[in-house]
Design a protein around this motif. Structure first.
Motif, short mmCIF file in Angstrom:
data_model
loop_
_atom_site.label_atom_id
_atom_site.label_comp_id
_atom_site.label_asym_id
_atom_site.label_seq_id
_atom_site.Cartn_x
_atom_site.Cartn_y
_atom_site.Cartn_z
N UNK A 94 -8.76 26.26 38.76
CA UNK A 94 -8.41 27.63 38.37
C UNK A 94 -7.27 28.09 39.26
N UNK A 95 -6.07 28.07 38.70
CA UNK A 95 -4.86 28.35 39.47
C UNK A 95 -4.36 29.76 39.20
N UNK A 96 -4.56 30.24 37.97
CA UNK A 96 -4.07 31.56 37.61
C UNK A 96 -4.80 32.09 36.40
N UNK A 97 -4.74 33.40 36.25
CA UNK A 97 -5.39 34.06 35.11
C UNK A 97 -4.42 35.12 34.60
N UNK B 25 -15.43 35.30 31.21
CA UNK B 25 -15.66 33.98 30.61
C UNK B 25 -16.76 34.22 29.58
N UNK C 189 -20.38 21.55 34.78
CA UNK C 189 -18.97 21.65 35.13
C UNK C 189 -18.81 22.06 36.59
N UNK C 190 -17.66 21.73 37.13
CA UNK C 190 -17.25 22.26 38.43
C UNK C 190 -15.99 23.08 38.21
N UNK C 191 -16.06 24.35 38.58
CA UNK C 191 -14.92 25.26 38.48
C UNK C 191 -14.52 25.64 39.90
N UNK C 192 -13.25 25.47 40.22
CA UNK C 192 -12.82 25.84 41.57
C UNK C 192 -11.50 26.61 41.51
N UNK C 193 -11.55 27.83 42.06
CA UNK C 193 -10.33 28.60 42.22
C UNK C 193 -9.65 28.19 43.50
N UNK C 194 -8.32 28.20 43.49
CA UNK C 194 -7.62 27.79 44.71
C UNK C 194 -6.29 28.52 44.83
#
Lengths: 334, 334
Positions: A245-248, A259, A270-275
């Motif tokens: 998750x890079x941008x929204x 979501x 799932x694995x969701x990771x913001x960074x």
């Protein structure tokens, strides 16, 4: 080189309520400061415009401190040293820094990077061999970890970040499906960048089109947009898919960004990771070297939208938030 | 031991549309089969009721194959061997298996676990020293990775899984905040299980109450519920918080389960991971041994809701989905 007495900059005049507007910015003329010992003066050639700036314009908590009112808008720059009282930097050196929306800037050199422009154009250090390229490199290599044969979905596929993600995935041997707005961007993504397919989210058939483009499901997602783009991609995931998750950008104008169905996170494990790529500087040397080699060898292509002159920056930034840019959005200052 | 000629079982009569109803189930009397070479016959003492069964009752894709219509409802059991043509299992042995909603079952022994009941009661192998305990252990140790001093939020805190998560976190030295329904459960969570605080989601003040209970924010979440519980916990996260997604019981009756604001995943650089503990069997031996020691030493407490007799299973299961149970929900068969 002659040193002017004044330069122009753009400051944050007021925080946006809802969409960004021209009156949120103010163009000012300010004197060029004299240099203290150890300082250098840089004339910026290009300013980078990036979606993260929208978050900084708000007073609300974001992943970084807010941009202060009446201060120069934050932003990455590349330029040339035109005066120096710093032993490491000579007049004529090309440097990358965060000097903001301004024709010039003073630095003590600590947060600058000296640039080798012999094989890579100066502007690329704001894109594919800079922060956007590193965001792609980090998300792809450290979060998506996609293997050859897996299917990867990239939103904002023609953009500064998405275009690099997709090309890295192609080099890895993945099936790469982009999402972009309009037939021109989609054509570029497939024909020029070599993605296997690109879905036009403006065509009104996003769910069915993405399903048709991902016959074996989706193993990894690089998300720049959010909203419907993310929902339809999540609905196509296979077990154990990874989402970087890079941008929204679809929600940067203030509304909540839901979501639609969190159940898929559980059902498909799932694995969701913001960074935020600037928090992972330990990877930058490796990543930028790899990207520089790929760009110099023309294994990664890129495209730029270039606005002309500092005064054009606000309009170009508003266009970026609406997807009107095509590739990396820059402002040419000289 | 005498072998009866028939036994009772409960099959899936029809798939639920919306909430589970009694007519989705059918109680049947069936003959006890004769044993082939290598097989053994088990009389089940306890049946485990667990939220995951709701997903299996639907035809829709879930993380496992659907329960077949007219087949015995799936479920974990503990019981005693009453006949054996298998050299490893003797009459009188206690075993754990997946023999379903039935008074008896036949097995070839491969998927059974022989149980040492000298220090741990038989029923606990369906809870704290069984699948629910392992779900807690895995999520806490492999996803949340919470350190001493960090704040952990656990939903369904008085339940079979949540109660173990919170006690493991207390033993680690974390600040532990539960979410549960009603003052009785919340009192138990704090007074008996030793959580630092417990928020009653039925009290109508979830957001403010959770904020008050997490003055330093939230570093890790163990999610069993979803919906508002998850949204308010996400809104309290600190940077780099980890969310173990074990269940979404608030949405098991079919409606989409949104996450209200995905932006927090990016802004706070969260990692969200859905998991199914039975896909991580490589940790079970270590985890179950650790849990057995903690239970035998009374460092982890647990509580059971016990329904009496197989015919009571459907009503008990419907209660579980609505949070009417208090602790691990079992059905006592003998």
């Amino acid at each position: 080189m002659s040193i002017p007495e004044t330069y122009q900059r753009i400051v944050l005049a007021e925080r946006p309520r809802g969409p960004v507007k021209p009156e949120n910015f103010r163009l000012e003329t300010v004197p060029v400061p004299s240099l203290a010992a150890g300082e250098l003066l840089i004339r910026n050639h290009y300013l980078s415009l990036d979606p993260y700036m929208r978050g900084r314009m708000s007073a609300a908590k974001s992943y970084a401190n807010s941009q202060q009112l009446d201060d120069t808008m934050i932003g990455g720059t590349v330029g040339q040293v035109i005066a120096s009282r710093n032993d490491f930097y000579q007049v004529g050196d090309y440097v990358n820094g965060m000097l903001g929306w301004a024709e010039m800037g003073v630095s003590d050199g600590l947060l600058l990077r000296k640039l080798d422009t012999t094989r890579i154009p100066l502007s690329a250090f704001l894109g594919v061999v800079g922060m956007p390229g590193m965001a792609a490199w980090y998300g792809f290599n450290q979060i998506m970890e996609a293997a050859a044969g897996e299917t990867v979905v990239v939103s904002a596929a023609s953009g500064a970040v998405g275009s690099v993600v997709g090309q890295l995935a192609r080099l890895r041997g993945c099936r790469v499906v982009g999402i972009a707005g309009g037939p021109e961007k989609c054509g570029y993504v497939v024909d020029e960048l070599g993605f296997d397919a690109c879905v036009d989210y403006k065509a009104g058939n996003l769910e069915a089109d993405l399903a048709a483009a991902t016959p074996d499901g989706v193993d990894a997602i690089f998300e720049n947009v959010g909203g419907a783009c993310l929902d339809v991609a999540l609905a196509r995931t296979n077990a154990f898919a990874r989402i970087a998750l890079c941008g929204l950008i679809a929600g940067y104008n203030g509304a909540d960004m839901p979501i639609k169905n969190a159940r898929v996170l559980l059902i498909n494990r799932l694995t969701v990771r913001g960074f935020i790529v600037t928090e992972h500087m330990e990877f930058w040397q490796q990543g930028l070297q790899e990207l520089a080699v790929l760009v110099a060898n023309r294994q990664i292509k890129y495209r730029e939208s270039v606005a002309d002159g500092l005064a054009a920056a606000p309009e170009a930034f508003m266009g970026l938030l609406q997807g009107r840019n095509f590739g990396k959005q820059l402002v040419k200052l000289i």
